[in-house]
Design a protein around this motif. Structure first.
Motif, PDB file in Angstrom:
ATOM      1  N   GLU A  31       0.711  -1.097   0.147  1.00  0.00           N
ATOM      2  CA  GLU A  31      -0.047  -0.039  -0.003  1.00  0.00           C
ATOM      3  C   GLU A  31       0.914   1.386  -0.067  1.00  0.00           C
ATOM      4  OE1 GLU A  31      -2.526  -0.556   3.321  1.00  0.00           O
ATOM      5  OE2 GLU A  31      -3.881  -1.751   2.191  1.00  0.00           O
ATOM      6  N   LYS A  77       4.009   1.685  -1.199  1.00  0.00           N
ATOM      7  CA  LYS A  77       4.664   1.482  -2.522  1.00  0.00           C
ATOM      8  C   LYS A  77       3.607   2.286  -3.670  1.00  0.00           C
ATOM      9  CE  LYS A  77       7.972  -1.829  -1.767  1.00  0.00           C
ATOM     10  NZ  LYS A  77       8.447  -3.491  -2.136  1.00  0.00           N
ATOM     11  N   ASN A  78       2.411   1.661  -3.512  1.00  0.00           N
ATOM     12  CA  ASN A  78       1.393   2.033  -4.456  1.00  0.00           C
ATOM     13  C   ASN A  78       1.184   3.710  -4.041  1.00  0.00           C
ATOM     14  OD1 ASN A  78      -0.546   1.684  -6.637  1.00  0.00           O
ATOM     15  ND2 ASN A  78      -2.204   1.716  -4.889  1.00  0.00           N
ATOM     16  N   ARG A  79       0.980   3.888  -3.024  1.00  0.00           N
ATOM     17  CA  ARG A  79       0.746   5.412  -2.806  1.00  0.00           C
ATOM     18  C   ARG A  79       2.126   6.247  -3.069  1.00  0.00           C
ATOM     19  NH1 ARG A  79      -1.755   5.302   3.353  1.00  0.00           N
ATOM     20  NH2 ARG A  79      -3.407   4.195   2.738  1.00  0.00           N
ATOM     21  N   LEU A 133       4.038   5.339  -5.679  1.00  0.00           N
ATOM     22  CA  LEU A 133       3.910   5.615  -7.330  1.00  0.00           C
ATOM     23  C   LEU A 133       2.820   6.603  -7.820  1.00  0.00           C
ATOM     24  CD1 LEU A 133       4.625   2.068  -7.752  1.00  0.00           C
ATOM     25  CD2 LEU A 133       6.125   3.786  -8.132  1.00  0.00           C
ATOM     26  N   THR A 134       1.564   6.705  -6.852  1.00  0.00           N
ATOM     27  CA  THR A 134       0.507   7.365  -7.649  1.00  0.00           C
ATOM     28  C   THR A 134       0.596   8.949  -7.162  1.00  0.00           C
ATOM     29  OG1 THR A 134      -0.847   6.657  -5.798  1.00  0.00           O
ATOM     30  CG2 THR A 134      -0.763   5.268  -7.822  1.00  0.00           C
ATOM     31  N   ASN A 135       1.191   9.222  -5.906  1.00  0.00           N
ATOM     32  CA  ASN A 135       1.033  10.482  -5.466  1.00  0.00           C
ATOM     33  C   ASN A 135       2.391  11.002  -5.777  1.00  0.00           C
ATOM     34  OD1 ASN A 135       0.570  12.912  -3.967  1.00  0.00           O
ATOM     35  ND2 ASN A 135       0.253  12.056  -2.164  1.00  0.00           N
ATOM     36  N   LYS A 136       2.816  11.773  -6.646  1.00  0.00           N
ATOM     37  CA  LYS A 136       4.004  12.573  -6.829  1.00  0.00           C
ATOM     38  C   LYS A 136       4.300  13.579  -6.262  1.00  0.00           C
ATOM     39  CE  LYS A 136       4.661   9.232 -10.038  1.00  0.00           C
ATOM     40  NZ  LYS A 136       5.422   8.095  -9.624  1.00  0.00           N
TER      41      LYS A 136
END
Length: 103
Positions: A68, A70-72, A74-77
């Motif tokens: 979770e 890592k996903n955040r 990757l999606t929140n720059k």
């Protein structure tokens, strides 16, 4: 663990000889399903099996949390500064002292 691959005992057998069923669970390496009127009502595990399940569960929860995060990332720059996150209390001196004899 499929019910067909697991030993099955009745609730009456459990009442008569609980240690025998716990030993069966330990020696077979699986749980033992307990039936009451031909319906499963529980599973008997040895304490080692139960501890192993808890450790596996904890490990899987940590893996999920890591994914979770890592996903955040990757999606929140957008990056936030310390002051934006914690406000004016982000003053470094307020929570860290370099003269605290910590080494």
């Amino acid at each position: 663990m499929k019910i067909l691959d697991t030993p099955i005992r009745s609730i009456s057998e459990l009442k008569k000889a609980p240690m025998e069923i716990i030993e069966q669970a330990r020696t077979t390496g699986t749980g033992v399903y307990i039936l009451n009127h031909n319906k499963d009502v529980g599973v008997i595990l040895s304490s080692e099996q139960y501890k192993r399940l808890l450790l596996e569960k904890e490990d899987l929860e940590e893996q999920i949390l890591d994914l979770e995060v890592k996903n955040r990332l990757l999606t929140n720059k957008k990056m936030y500064s310390d002051v934006e996150v914690r406000g004016e209390s982000a003053d470094v001196e307020s929570f860290a002292s370099f003269d605290d004899d910590w080494e």
